[in-house]
Design a protein around this motif. Structure first.
Motif, PDB file in Angstrom:
ATOM      1  N   THR A 106       0.758  -1.189  -0.010  1.00  0.00           N
ATOM      2  CA  THR A 106      -0.025   0.218   0.016  1.00  0.00           C
ATOM      3  C   THR A 106       0.849   1.318  -0.015  1.00  0.00           C
ATOM      4  OG1 THR A 106      -1.773  -1.365   1.160  1.00  0.00           O
ATOM      5  CG2 THR A 106      -1.843   1.352   1.326  1.00  0.00           C
ATOM      6  N   CYS A 128       0.673   4.252  -2.791  1.00  0.00           N
ATOM      7  CA  CYS A 128       0.596   5.521  -2.506  1.00  0.00           C
ATOM      8  C   CYS A 128       1.710   6.392  -3.130  1.00  0.00           C
ATOM      9  CB  CYS A 128       0.591   5.784  -0.992  1.00  0.00           C
ATOM     10  SG  CYS A 128      -0.819   5.355  -0.212  1.00  0.00           S
ATOM     11  N   GLU A 140      -2.767  13.766   2.796  1.00  0.00           N
ATOM     12  CA  GLU A 140      -4.097  13.845   3.559  1.00  0.00           C
ATOM     13  C   GLU A 140      -4.926  12.664   3.405  1.00  0.00           C
ATOM     14  OE1 GLU A 140      -3.543  16.289   0.883  1.00  0.00           O
ATOM     15  OE2 GLU A 140      -2.292  17.481   2.387  1.00  0.00           O
ATOM     16  N   LYS A 141      -4.937  12.034   2.121  1.00  0.00           N
ATOM     17  CA  LYS A 141      -5.583  10.733   1.737  1.00  0.00           C
ATOM     18  C   LYS A 141      -4.981   9.548   2.055  1.00  0.00           C
ATOM     19  CE  LYS A 141      -8.264  13.015  -1.904  1.00  0.00           C
ATOM     20  NZ  LYS A 141      -8.923  13.094  -3.270  1.00  0.00           N
ATOM     21  N   GLN A 142      -3.682   9.528   2.320  1.00  0.00           N
ATOM     22  CA  GLN A 142      -3.016   8.225   2.650  1.00  0.00           C
ATOM     23  C   GLN A 142      -3.663   7.439   3.802  1.00  0.00           C
ATOM     24  OE1 GLN A 142       1.196   8.425   2.338  1.00  0.00           O
ATOM     25  NE2 GLN A 142       1.207   9.367   0.405  1.00  0.00           N
ATOM     26  N   PRO A 143      -3.897   8.237   5.026  1.00  0.00           N
ATOM     27  CA  PRO A 143      -4.398   7.280   6.269  1.00  0.00           C
ATOM     28  C   PRO A 143      -5.521   6.870   5.643  1.00  0.00           C
ATOM     29  CG  PRO A 143      -3.668   9.501   6.915  1.00  0.00           C
ATOM     30  CD  PRO A 143      -3.388   9.667   5.304  1.00  0.00           C
ATOM     31  N   LYS A 144      -6.842   7.376   5.079  1.00  0.00           N
ATOM     32  CA  LYS A 144      -7.886   6.661   4.521  1.00  0.00           C
ATOM     33  C   LYS A 144      -7.758   5.364   3.919  1.00  0.00           C
ATOM     34  CE  LYS A 144     -12.426   7.725   2.653  1.00  0.00           C
ATOM     35  NZ  LYS A 144     -13.481   8.804   2.287  1.00  0.00           N
ATOM     36  N   VAL A 145      -6.633   5.590   2.846  1.00  0.00           N
ATOM     37  CA  VAL A 145      -6.356   4.331   2.149  1.00  0.00           C
ATOM     38  C   VAL A 145      -5.770   3.051   2.954  1.00  0.00           C
ATOM     39  CG1 VAL A 145      -4.832   3.572   0.214  1.00  0.00           C
ATOM     40  CG2 VAL A 145      -5.862   5.599  -0.086  1.00  0.00           C
ATOM     41  N   ARG A 186      -6.379   2.601   6.268  1.00  0.00           N
ATOM     42  CA  ARG A 186      -7.388   2.372   6.951  1.00  0.00           C
ATOM     43  C   ARG A 186      -8.413   1.345   6.050  1.00  0.00           C
ATOM     44  NH1 ARG A 186     -10.161   6.840   8.090  1.00  0.00           N
ATOM     45  NH2 ARG A 186      -8.441   7.526   9.230  1.00  0.00           N
ATOM     46  N   THR A 187      -8.695   1.838   4.868  1.00  0.00           N
ATOM     47  CA  THR A 187      -9.620   0.889   4.269  1.00  0.00           C
ATOM     48  C   THR A 187      -9.079  -0.420   3.884  1.00  0.00           C
ATOM     49  OG1 THR A 187     -10.603   3.085   3.277  1.00  0.00           O
ATOM     50  CG2 THR A 187     -11.030   0.818   1.960  1.00  0.00           C
TER      51      THR A 187
END
Length: 59
Positions: A20, A24, A32-37, A39-40
């Protein structure tokens, strides 16, 4: 069963997180979007590992 499955699951989670991170970096996903990726993907892999453990345990 626990002796084999838990280390295997931890290895899979670690390796998926490595992949992952590579994704990224390669796709230049913003910070900003990496933690959401992460986590999902971690939630989905955890669900997959739990369901495979239950399947192996009861068959």
């Amino acid at each position: 069963m626990y002796i084999f499955f838990i280390p295997f699951a931890l290895f899979i989670l670690f390796y998926i997180n490595t992949l992952t991170n590579t994704l990224c970096l390669q796709k230049e996903i913003p910070e900003e979007k990496q933690p959401k990726v992460f986590r999902t993907i971690n939630i989905l892999i955890t669900i997959l590992l739990i369901s495979s453990y239950v399947e192996v345990l009861f068959t």
